[in-house]
Design a protein around this motif. Structure first.
Motif, short mmCIF file in Angstrom:
data_model
loop_
_atom_site.label_atom_id
_atom_site.label_comp_id
_atom_site.label_asym_id
_atom_site.label_seq_id
_atom_site.Cartn_x
_atom_site.Cartn_y
_atom_site.Cartn_z
N UNK A 112 -2.91 15.27 20.06
CA UNK A 112 -3.86 14.22 19.71
C UNK A 112 -3.21 13.29 18.70
N UNK A 113 -3.68 12.05 18.66
CA UNK A 113 -3.04 11.03 17.83
C UNK A 113 -4.08 10.21 17.08
N UNK A 114 -3.86 10.02 15.78
CA UNK A 114 -4.65 9.08 14.99
C UNK A 114 -4.09 7.68 15.18
N UNK A 115 -4.98 6.70 15.34
CA UNK A 115 -4.57 5.31 15.54
C UNK A 115 -5.29 4.42 14.53
N UNK A 116 -4.58 3.39 14.07
CA UNK A 116 -5.16 2.56 13.01
C UNK A 116 -6.22 1.61 13.55
N UNK A 117 -7.13 1.24 12.66
CA UNK A 117 -8.28 0.42 13.03
C UNK A 117 -7.88 -0.99 13.42
N UNK A 118 -6.80 -1.50 12.86
CA UNK A 118 -6.37 -2.86 13.19
C UNK A 118 -5.93 -2.99 14.64
N UNK A 119 -5.15 -2.03 15.11
CA UNK A 119 -4.65 -2.08 16.47
C UNK A 119 -5.60 -1.46 17.48
N UNK A 120 -6.43 -0.52 17.04
CA UNK A 120 -7.31 0.20 17.95
C UNK A 120 -8.71 0.26 17.34
N UNK A 177 0.17 2.15 8.47
CA UNK A 177 -0.84 1.07 8.43
C UNK A 177 -2.15 1.59 7.85
N UNK A 178 -2.56 2.78 8.24
CA UNK A 178 -3.85 3.31 7.79
C UNK A 178 -3.79 3.89 6.39
N UNK A 179 -2.74 4.66 6.09
CA UNK A 179 -2.75 5.48 4.89
C UNK A 179 -1.67 5.15 3.88
N UNK A 180 -0.57 4.50 4.35
CA UNK A 180 0.52 4.21 3.43
C UNK A 180 1.14 5.48 2.87
N UNK A 181 1.97 5.29 1.82
CA UNK A 181 2.57 6.44 1.13
C UNK A 181 3.16 7.40 2.17
N UNK A 182 3.98 6.86 3.08
CA UNK A 182 4.32 7.57 4.30
C UNK A 182 5.06 8.88 4.05
N UNK A 183 5.98 8.92 3.10
CA UNK A 183 6.74 10.16 2.89
C UNK A 183 5.81 11.29 2.48
N UNK A 184 4.85 11.01 1.61
CA UNK A 184 3.89 12.05 1.23
C UNK A 184 2.96 12.41 2.40
N UNK A 185 2.58 11.41 3.18
CA UNK A 185 1.76 11.67 4.36
C UNK A 185 2.48 12.60 5.32
N UNK A 186 3.77 12.33 5.53
CA UNK A 186 4.56 13.20 6.40
C UNK A 186 4.63 14.63 5.85
#
Length: 263
Positions: free
Chosen positions: A146-154, A188-197
């Motif tokens: 399953x995949x989360x998608x950002x509100x701007x594109x989806x 796009x949705x959450x930023x702070x990508x390294x911590x998100x990963x």
């Protein structure tokens, strides 16, 4: 291969200078080992198998069937109450294609929540449907993602954050499903990508990449990709990296990122 990760060309997004069936050979010639694309369904599985075999490529991922652009089902059916029969028919078709193509992953699209359906009901519907899909996939060699998608594109897409997507995986069972973690959507949705990963890579069975803000190839936007790939490697991720981006100036011309952003 950045950081040693095998790359899959997304043939919906890359090599669009060519007709679809010619993109397989182009991807192989450019050094890709695998391909992914959302919708194999316009083509007979035997035809796609032949293209894969001739190019020496592996099919990595496909999506579950979705409705026509502009329809209520354009982003899938899984979270839509009252559509279980249609959902199951689509999953059966998706699993048939995935197994015949040797794809190890089937991305089950969540869908767009109708305005009269609560988030709680949509979540329960999605989990119930996804659990059924995982049951059908058991023993086939295909994993559900399953995949989360950002509100701007989806706009309106049910899965908007990695936390919500991971909650679905937890509800179904991590041995039965996982995340398709798209780094573009996550940034796009959450930023702070390294911590998100760091938080969500343990759930990931597949990654997809593109550089915000324009969804172009790595090195053309705002992310510092050497640090991103270091974080992925440090987390122990060992799967495919799907290249789902819009080439800024032609597919082959833009492939310098493979060495440039990992130097």
């Amino acid at each position: 291969m950045p950081g040693g990760f095998p790359l899959a060309a997304n043939l919906k997004w890359l090599f669009t200078e060519l007709p679809f069936e010619r993109r397989f050979d182009a991807a192989a010639a450019a050094g890709f080992g695998g391909v992914e694309y959302a919708a194999p369904y316009p083509y007979p599985p035997a035809r796609l198998r032949g293209l894969l075999r001739a190019a020496g490529l592996r099919q990595v991922l496909i999506n579950s069937p979705a409705g026509e652009p502009g329809s209520p089902e354009r982003a899938g059916l899984a979270c839509l109450p009252g559509r279980a029969t249609d959902f199951r028919t689509g999953i059966e078709r998706g699993l048939t294609y995935a197994t015949e193509l040797g794809a190890g992953l089937l991305h089950v699209l969540a869908g767009i929540v109708p305005p009269d359906v609560s988030a709680e009901r949509a979540f329960a519907t999605y989990v119930t449907n996804l659990a059924w899909a995982a049951d059908q996939a058991h023993g086939t060699g295909v994993r559900i993602v399953v995949e989360a998608q950002n509100e701007r594109d989806a706009p309106g897409y049910f899965l908007r954050t990695q936390a919500r997507a991971a909650a679905v995986v937890e509800a179904v069972g991590r041995d039965r499903a996982g995340l398709l973690l798209d780094l573009y959507h996550a940034q796009v949705t959450e930023g702070d990508l390294v911590r998100t990963l760091g938080a969500w890579l343990p759930y990931a069975l597949h990654l997809q990449i593109a550089d915000p803000p324009d969804r172009t190839e790595p090195g053309t936007g705002e992310l510092r990709w050497p640090r991103v790939f270091d974080a992925v490697r440090e987390a122990g991720y060992a799967g495919w990296v799907g290249c789902e981006y819009r080439p800024a100036a032609g597919t082959v011309a833009g492939l310098g990122w493979v060495t440039e952003v990992t130097a």
